[in-house]
Design an enzyme around this catalytic site. Structure first.
Site, PDB file in Angstrom:
ATOM      1  N   ARG A  92       0.835  -1.198   0.000  1.00 16.39           N
ATOM      2  CA  ARG A  92       0.000   0.000   0.000  1.00 16.39           C
ATOM      3  C   ARG A  92       0.870   1.249   0.000  1.00 16.39           C
ATOM      4  O   ARG A  92       1.062   1.905   1.019  1.00 16.39           O
ATOM      5  CB  ARG A  92      -0.955  -0.038   1.189  1.00 16.39           C
ATOM      6  CG  ARG A  92      -2.067  -1.022   0.938  1.00 16.39           C
ATOM      7  CD  ARG A  92      -3.097  -1.028   2.025  1.00 16.39           C
ATOM      8  NE  ARG A  92      -4.322  -1.611   1.539  1.00 16.39           N
ATOM      9  CZ  ARG A  92      -5.345  -1.917   2.322  1.00 16.39           C
ATOM     10  NH1 ARG A  92      -5.287  -1.699   3.616  1.00 16.39           N
ATOM     11  NH2 ARG A  92      -6.433  -2.447   1.805  1.00 16.39           N
ATOM     12  N   GLN A  99      -1.188   2.246  -5.912  1.00 15.14           N
ATOM     13  CA  GLN A  99      -2.614   2.433  -5.623  1.00 15.14           C
ATOM     14  C   GLN A  99      -3.510   1.871  -6.717  1.00 15.14           C
ATOM     15  O   GLN A  99      -4.547   1.265  -6.435  1.00 15.14           O
ATOM     16  CB  GLN A  99      -2.915   3.929  -5.413  1.00 15.14           C
ATOM     17  CG  GLN A  99      -2.459   4.453  -4.066  1.00 15.14           C
ATOM     18  CD  GLN A  99      -2.818   5.910  -3.870  1.00 15.14           C
ATOM     19  OE1 GLN A  99      -3.051   6.643  -4.836  1.00 15.14           O
ATOM     20  NE2 GLN A  99      -2.863   6.342  -2.633  1.00 15.14           N
ATOM     21  N   ASP A 142      -3.957  -2.035  -6.386  1.00 16.91           N
ATOM     22  CA  ASP A 142      -4.378  -2.573  -5.083  1.00 16.91           C
ATOM     23  C   ASP A 142      -5.671  -3.376  -5.206  1.00 16.91           C
ATOM     24  O   ASP A 142      -6.773  -2.839  -5.111  1.00 16.91           O
ATOM     25  CB  ASP A 142      -4.546  -1.418  -4.094  1.00 16.91           C
ATOM     26  CG  ASP A 142      -4.756  -1.894  -2.666  1.00 16.91           C
ATOM     27  OD1 ASP A 142      -5.014  -3.099  -2.465  1.00 16.91           O
ATOM     28  OD2 ASP A 142      -4.672  -1.059  -1.747  1.00 16.91           O
ATOM     29  N   SER A 154      -8.085  -3.450  -2.075  1.00 20.51           N
ATOM     30  CA  SER A 154      -8.905  -2.248  -1.905  1.00 20.51           C
ATOM     31  C   SER A 154     -10.044  -2.200  -2.913  1.00 20.51           C
ATOM     32  O   SER A 154     -11.185  -1.873  -2.562  1.00 20.51           O
ATOM     33  CB  SER A 154      -8.038  -0.988  -2.035  1.00 20.51           C
ATOM     34  OG  SER A 154      -7.175  -0.866  -0.928  1.00 20.51           O
ATOM     35  N   TYR A 186      -2.206  -1.433   8.744  1.00 21.04           N
ATOM     36  CA  TYR A 186      -3.055  -2.528   9.191  1.00 21.04           C
ATOM     37  C   TYR A 186      -3.249  -2.465  10.704  1.00 21.04           C
ATOM     38  O   TYR A 186      -2.458  -1.874  11.425  1.00 21.04           O
ATOM     39  CB  TYR A 186      -2.444  -3.885   8.818  1.00 21.04           C
ATOM     40  CG  TYR A 186      -2.380  -4.160   7.346  1.00 21.04           C
ATOM     41  CD1 TYR A 186      -3.541  -4.417   6.624  1.00 21.04           C
ATOM     42  CD2 TYR A 186      -1.169  -4.168   6.657  1.00 21.04           C
ATOM     43  CE1 TYR A 186      -3.500  -4.686   5.269  1.00 21.04           C
ATOM     44  CE2 TYR A 186      -1.112  -4.423   5.301  1.00 21.04           C
ATOM     45  CZ  TYR A 186      -2.285  -4.689   4.617  1.00 21.04           C
ATOM     46  OH  TYR A 186      -2.241  -4.949   3.263  1.00 21.04           O
TER      47      TYR A 186
END
Length: 417
Positions: free
Chosen positions: A121, A126, A129, A132, A229
């Site tokens: 991440r 991005q 990902d 996500s 996390y």
């Protein structure tokens, strides 16, 4: 010669596909030849003709055997992986935790494999990902599923016959899925609250118009890893948080749980006692059911009645909105593959020193190379019992034939949603 990409059709329980007409066109623009297995996109609303119009050839499952690159949603079965040629590069959600035997088999088969769920991440990644993109849709779908099972309206309604109160929705875990669940429930008019053990989540929850619920002590302030996390919490903190949550849940109409920690079983957040305190007709959604579940009594793939509460435990929730999930997943894959293509020569090559490759590559050149799994796989191989030697009669030299090498097998997923 152009590299051949094979887009595989998934099993009957997976409606998503790893490419879209848009990404097929863009991959072709990078110099690839794309073969899409017939029917691969049907469950996502993409007929073969749309892939053909974008520049792909429609083929069969057997075409994967001659492909240089194989794109999948989930890791291949043992039979599928065995059919790939040595040196093929496979991109998929591999679910490597606890699947050391599959990793060893893939390494032995000579496959270079990438676990898309291990994408770091960082800003550069991005657009790649996968967790996500899929969790975002799962959070949305969780609210839709809950509203379907909930026997009342979500927003407050004032009518001549009386007022219908707004539903109270409590979201447990404010990661990507949780934040989307909050936003969706708010759009539907519910009164929303949420909890998370990460301090940064408080501001994010508030920005979406929801109330934040948590025991905010010193442990809470240090409960997030550098990667963003959630850290495992102490038993003392869990007890305090559970007491606060239990009191809050008793007043809610809908509870949605999303908590996962990579490589660990899902933490149990909601007990049967908590469910029994909820009002008749309440609904709970367990988005972590595939990892053991956050809700006591939830059942994978089912809608169950637990202590009078409708508990939704659908598996592969992102797959329940397959068209959107496939489109986003396909873009994640394209963005990653594009980083491996030279802009001038259009040659595809894997650079083992690239930070994205280091984070996601599981096997390469006959070895398990990911540091999180290499030791466990090596231990598994050492502990594997040797096959008993076969006893056979001597064979005359003139009839002896050289043995063929056996073809190896298969392949190998958490975040906080």
């Amino acid at each position: 010669m152009a590299k051949i990409i094979h887009v595989s059709r998934e099993g009957s329980d997976e409606p998503r596909v790893s490419a879209s007409p848009e990404t097929v066109k863009r991959l072709a623009g990078l110099g690839f030849t794309i073969v899409v297995e017939s029917g691969a996109g049907i469950a996502s609303g993409i007929p073969d003709g749309d892939f053909e119009a974008a520049g792909a050839r429609i083929g069969a499952a057997s075409d994967a055997g001659s492909a240089d690159i194989v794109l999948r949603v989930n890791r291949p079965t043992a039979a599928e992986a065995a059919s790939y040629k040595s040196g093929a590069v496979v991109f998929a959600v591999m679910d490597p935790y606890g699947n050391e035997a599959a990793l060893a088999a893939m390494a032995k088969a000579g496959l270079t494999t990438f676990a898309m769920e291990l994408m770091p991440r960082i800003t550069r990644a991005q657009s790649m990902d996968v967790l996500s993109s899929q969790a975002n849709l799962a959070g949305y779908r969780a609210v839709i599923d809950a509203s379907h099972e909930y026997g009342r309206a979500m927003p407050m309604m004032m009518t001549a016959a009386g007022t219908v109160p707004a539903a109270k929705v409590f979201v447990m875990g404010a990661g990507v899925a949780g934040l989307q669940a909050i936003a969706t429930a708010r759009r539907l008019g519910a009164v929303v609250s949420a909890t998370d053990v990460r301090p940064a989540a408080k501001e994010q929850v508030a920005s979406l118009g929801a109330k934040f619920i948590a025991v905010e002590d010193e442990e809470f302030k240090a409960a997030e890893t550098a990667a963003g996390y959630a850290k495992p919490m102490s038993e003392a903190y869990q007890a305090k948080q559970a007491a606060l949550v239990a009191e809050h849940i008793a007043k809610q109409d809908i509870v949605i749980t999303t908590a996962l920690i990579p490589g660990r079983p899902a933490p149990q957040l909601v007990t049967r006692a908590m469910l029994s305190s909820m009002k008749p007709g309440s609904v709970a959604v367990d988005l972590a059911v595939e990892r053991g579940g956050n809700i006591e009594g939830s059942q994978k793939g089912k809608v169950a009645n637990v202590e009078g509460v409708t508990v939704i435990g659908y598996a592969n929730v992102a797959g329940r909105i397959a068209a959107s999930a496939s489109a986003l997943y396909a873009k994640n894959l394209f963005a990653f593959i594009e980083t491996m293509v030279d802009k001038t020569s259009k040659e595809f090559a894997v650079n083992p020193e690239d930070e994205l490759v280091k984070a996601t590559m599981l096997t390469h050149a006959g070895h398990v190379v990911h540091p999180n799994f290499a030791a466990a796989v090596a231990a598994l191989v050492r502990e594997a019992p040797a096959a008993p030697a076969a006893i056979a009669e001597p064979v005359p030299a003139k009839t002896a034939r050289p043995r063929k090498k056996a073809v190896a097998e298969s392949a190998a997923k958490g975040e906080e949603l």
